[in-house]
Design a protein around this motif. Structure first.
Motif, PDB file in Angstrom:
ATOM      1  N   LEU A  36       0.496 -16.139  50.472  1.00 13.29           N
ATOM      2  CA  LEU A  36       1.576 -15.845  49.530  1.00 13.29           C
ATOM      3  C   LEU A  36       1.788 -14.349  49.360  1.00 13.29           C
ATOM      4  CD1 LEU A  36       0.947 -18.551  46.793  1.00 13.29           C
ATOM      5  CD2 LEU A  36       2.751 -18.500  48.525  1.00 13.29           C
ATOM      6  N   THR A  37       0.722 -13.580  49.394  1.00 13.07           N
ATOM      7  CA  THR A  37       0.851 -12.128  49.277  1.00 13.07           C
ATOM      8  C   THR A  37       1.602 -11.555  50.467  1.00 13.07           C
ATOM      9  OG1 THR A  37      -1.212 -12.032  48.060  1.00 13.07           O
ATOM     10  CG2 THR A  37      -0.434  -9.979  48.993  1.00 13.07           C
ATOM     11  N   GLY A  38       1.375 -12.113  51.628  1.00 16.60           N
ATOM     12  CA  GLY A  38       2.021 -11.615  52.841  1.00 16.60           C
ATOM     13  C   GLY A  38       3.436 -12.102  53.022  1.00 16.60           C
ATOM     14  N   CYS A  39       3.896 -13.026  52.179  1.00 13.00           N
ATOM     15  CA  CYS A  39       5.228 -13.610  52.328  1.00 13.00           C
ATOM     16  C   CYS A  39       6.117 -13.228  51.168  1.00 13.00           C
ATOM     17  CB  CYS A  39       5.128 -15.129  52.428  1.00 13.00           C
ATOM     18  SG  CYS A  39       4.273 -15.690  53.889  1.00 13.00           S
ATOM     19  N   GLY A  40       6.242 -11.972  50.905  1.00 10.37           N
ATOM     20  CA  GLY A  40       7.029 -11.504  49.790  1.00 10.37           C
ATOM     21  C   GLY A  40       8.507 -11.744  49.938  1.00 10.37           C
ATOM     22  N   GLY A  41       8.957 -12.158  51.130  1.00  9.97           N
ATOM     23  CA  GLY A  41      10.353 -12.474  51.315  1.00  9.97           C
ATOM     24  C   GLY A  41      11.184 -11.286  51.745  1.00  9.97           C
ATOM     25  N   GLY A  42      10.632 -10.117  51.742  1.00  4.36           N
ATOM     26  CA  GLY A  42      11.399  -8.956  52.141  1.00  4.36           C
ATOM     27  C   GLY A  42      10.540  -8.007  52.925  1.00  4.36           C
ATOM     28  N   SER A  43      11.092  -6.864  53.188  1.00  2.00           N
ATOM     29  CA  SER A  43      10.336  -5.871  53.927  1.00  2.00           C
ATOM     30  C   SER A  43       9.672  -4.920  52.943  1.00  2.00           C
ATOM     31  CB  SER A  43      11.278  -5.099  54.846  1.00  2.00           C
ATOM     32  OG  SER A  43      12.148  -4.299  54.077  1.00  2.00           O
ATOM     33  N   SER A  44       8.832  -4.076  53.469  1.00  4.62           N
ATOM     34  CA  SER A  44       8.174  -3.090  52.614  1.00  4.62           C
ATOM     35  C   SER A  44       8.922  -1.760  52.635  1.00  4.62           C
ATOM     36  CB  SER A  44       6.728  -2.892  53.074  1.00  4.62           C
ATOM     37  OG  SER A  44       6.720  -2.458  54.427  1.00  4.62           O
ATOM     38  N   PHE A  45      10.098  -1.743  53.235  1.00 10.01           N
ATOM     39  CA  PHE A  45      10.877  -0.512  53.315  1.00 10.01           C
ATOM     40  C   PHE A  45      11.567  -0.202  51.994  1.00 10.01           C
ATOM     41  CE2 PHE A  45      11.204  -2.108  57.795  1.00 10.01           C
ATOM     42  CZ  PHE A  45      10.348  -1.174  58.336  1.00 10.01           C
ATOM     43  N   THR A  46      11.711   1.075  51.731  1.00  9.73           N
ATOM     44  CA  THR A  46      12.484   1.524  50.580  1.00  9.73           C
ATOM     45  C   THR A  46      13.814   2.074  51.083  1.00  9.73           C
ATOM     46  OG1 THR A  46      11.659   3.794  50.650  1.00  9.73           O
ATOM     47  CG2 THR A  46      10.348   2.183  49.385  1.00  9.73           C
ATOM     48  N   ALA A  47      14.734   2.286  50.172  1.00 14.38           N
ATOM     49  CA  ALA A  47      16.018   2.888  50.546  1.00 14.38           C
ATOM     50  C   ALA A  47      15.793   4.283  51.122  1.00 14.38           C
ATOM     51  CB  ALA A  47      16.941   2.931  49.337  1.00 14.38           C
ATOM     52  N   ASP A  48      14.822   5.011  50.567  1.00 15.46           N
ATOM     53  CA  ASP A  48      14.520   6.349  51.088  1.00 15.46           C
ATOM     54  C   ASP A  48      14.009   6.287  52.518  1.00 15.46           C
ATOM     55  OD1 ASP A  48      15.306   7.591  48.710  1.00 15.46           O
ATOM     56  OD2 ASP A  48      13.286   7.533  47.866  1.00 15.46           O
ATOM     57  N   ASN A  49      13.240   5.236  52.860  1.00 10.80           N
ATOM     58  CA  ASN A  49      12.790   5.053  54.245  1.00 10.80           C
ATOM     59  C   ASN A  49      13.975   4.885  55.181  1.00 10.80           C
ATOM     60  OD1 ASN A  49      10.163   2.867  53.133  1.00 10.80           O
ATOM     61  ND2 ASN A  49       9.927   5.019  53.630  1.00 10.80           N
ATOM     62  N   VAL A  50      14.976   4.153  54.734  1.00 14.74           N
ATOM     63  CA  VAL A  50      16.160   3.908  55.556  1.00 14.74           C
ATOM     64  C   VAL A  50      16.934   5.213  55.752  1.00 14.74           C
ATOM     65  CG1 VAL A  50      18.298   2.587  55.795  1.00 14.74           C
ATOM     66  CG2 VAL A  50      16.283   1.502  54.776  1.00 14.74           C
ATOM     67  N   VAL A  51      17.115   5.969  54.677  1.00 14.93           N
ATOM     68  CA  VAL A  51      17.799   7.266  54.781  1.00 14.93           C
ATOM     69  C   VAL A  51      17.066   8.166  55.777  1.00 14.93           C
ATOM     70  CG1 VAL A  51      18.355   9.418  53.554  1.00 14.93           C
ATOM     71  CG2 VAL A  51      18.855   7.210  52.496  1.00 14.93           C
ATOM     72  N   MET A  52      15.752   8.219  55.651  1.00 13.12           N
ATOM     73  CA  MET A  52      14.962   9.066  56.544  1.00 13.12           C
ATOM     74  C   MET A  52      15.095   8.608  57.997  1.00 13.12           C
ATOM     75  SD  MET A  52      10.953  10.157  56.309  1.00 13.12           S
ATOM     76  CE  MET A  52      11.268  10.911  54.720  1.00 13.12           C
ATOM     77  N   ALA A  53      15.102   7.302  58.222  1.00 13.84           N
ATOM     78  CA  ALA A  53      15.264   6.775  59.580  1.00 13.84           C
ATOM     79  C   ALA A  53      16.628   7.184  60.145  1.00 13.84           C
ATOM     80  CB  ALA A  53      15.116   5.260  59.585  1.00 13.84           C
ATOM     81  N   PHE A  54      17.677   7.085  59.325  1.00 10.03           N
ATOM     82  CA  PHE A  54      19.003   7.510  59.769  1.00 10.03           C
ATOM     83  C   PHE A  54      18.983   8.986  60.155  1.00 10.03           C
ATOM     84  CE2 PHE A  54      21.418   4.159  56.997  1.00 10.03           C
ATOM     85  CZ  PHE A  54      21.090   3.167  57.907  1.00 10.03           C
ATOM     86  N   GLN A  55      18.420   9.802  59.299  1.00  9.00           N
ATOM     87  CA  GLN A  55      18.382  11.244  59.561  1.00  9.00           C
ATOM     88  C   GLN A  55      17.547  11.556  60.800  1.00  9.00           C
ATOM     89  OE1 GLN A  55      16.981  12.591  55.719  1.00  9.00           O
ATOM     90  NE2 GLN A  55      19.067  12.909  54.954  1.00  9.00           N
ATOM     91  N   ASN A  56      16.413  10.895  60.964  1.00 11.09           N
ATOM     92  CA  ASN A  56      15.565  11.116  62.133  1.00 11.09           C
ATOM     93  C   ASN A  56      16.248  10.704  63.426  1.00 11.09           C
ATOM     94  OD1 ASN A  56      13.514  12.169  60.550  1.00 11.09           O
ATOM     95  ND2 ASN A  56      12.364  10.254  60.459  1.00 11.09           N
ATOM     96  N   ALA A  57      17.194   9.776  63.332  1.00  7.33           N
ATOM     97  CA  ALA A  57      17.959   9.331  64.500  1.00  7.33           C
ATOM     98  C   ALA A  57      19.172  10.224  64.751  1.00  7.33           C
ATOM     99  CB  ALA A  57      18.408   7.887  64.308  1.00  7.33           C
ATOM    100  N   GLY A  58      19.325  11.269  63.934  1.00  7.84           N
ATOM    101  CA  GLY A  58      20.445  12.188  64.107  1.00  7.84           C
ATOM    102  C   GLY A  58      21.732  11.704  63.473  1.00  7.84           C
TER     103      GLY A  58
END
Length: 140
Positions: free
Chosen positions: A19-41
């Motif tokens: 149950l702990t491993g099945c939280g239904g979502g990812s462990s990413f934050t919105a800031d992680n997504v922004v950083m990924a976008f920026q790192n991809a140029g």
């Protein structure tokens, strides 16, 4: 728990781990997504937490950030929502997709991964929008 048979303790432990491993979502934050976008140029500038005004008429669910794509225009950009459950994810996705289907004026790009909904200004060219999508999907 001291009096429970050992096999029952093992079952309980496995259930808790599952149950702990099945939280239904990812462990990413919105800031992680922004950083990924920026790192991809990709442009994702001046990211800030969403306020109620950033939602406009959209359902006021989840949390996230608003970011900007200055090359498109001063106020152009997108939103990254992090939702608490699949129902909220589907609600946001459906809202933005339906809005775009009702009028080309309201079209925006919508990408979903787990409990993350990314909504980007529809004036972003498709090739560039697909780069945002590919970056979101490739996050580890």
């Amino acid at each position: 728990m001291r009096n429970l048979p050992q096999h029952l303790l093992v079952v309980i432990l496995l259930l808790v781990i599952t149950l702990t491993g099945c939280g239904g979502g990812s462990s990413f934050t919105a800031d992680n997504v922004v950083m990924a976008f920026q790192n991809a140029g990709l442009e994702a500038e001046n990211a800030r937490s969403l306020t109620k005004d950033d939602y406009g008429l959209a359902p006021y669910i989840g949390s996230g950030v608003r970011f900007f794509i200055p090359a498109l225009c001063d106020d152009c950009g997108g939103r990254i929502f992090i939702t608490d459950n699949q129902e909220d994810t589907d609600t946001l996705k459906t809202y933005y997709q339906t809005l775009g289907e009702q009028s080309a004026l309201f079209f925006s790009w919508v990408f979903v991964r787990d409990n993350i909904v990314v909504q980007i200004n529809g004036d972003v060219p498709e090739e560039q929008a697909r780069e945002y999508e590919a970056t979101l999907m490739a996050m580890e």
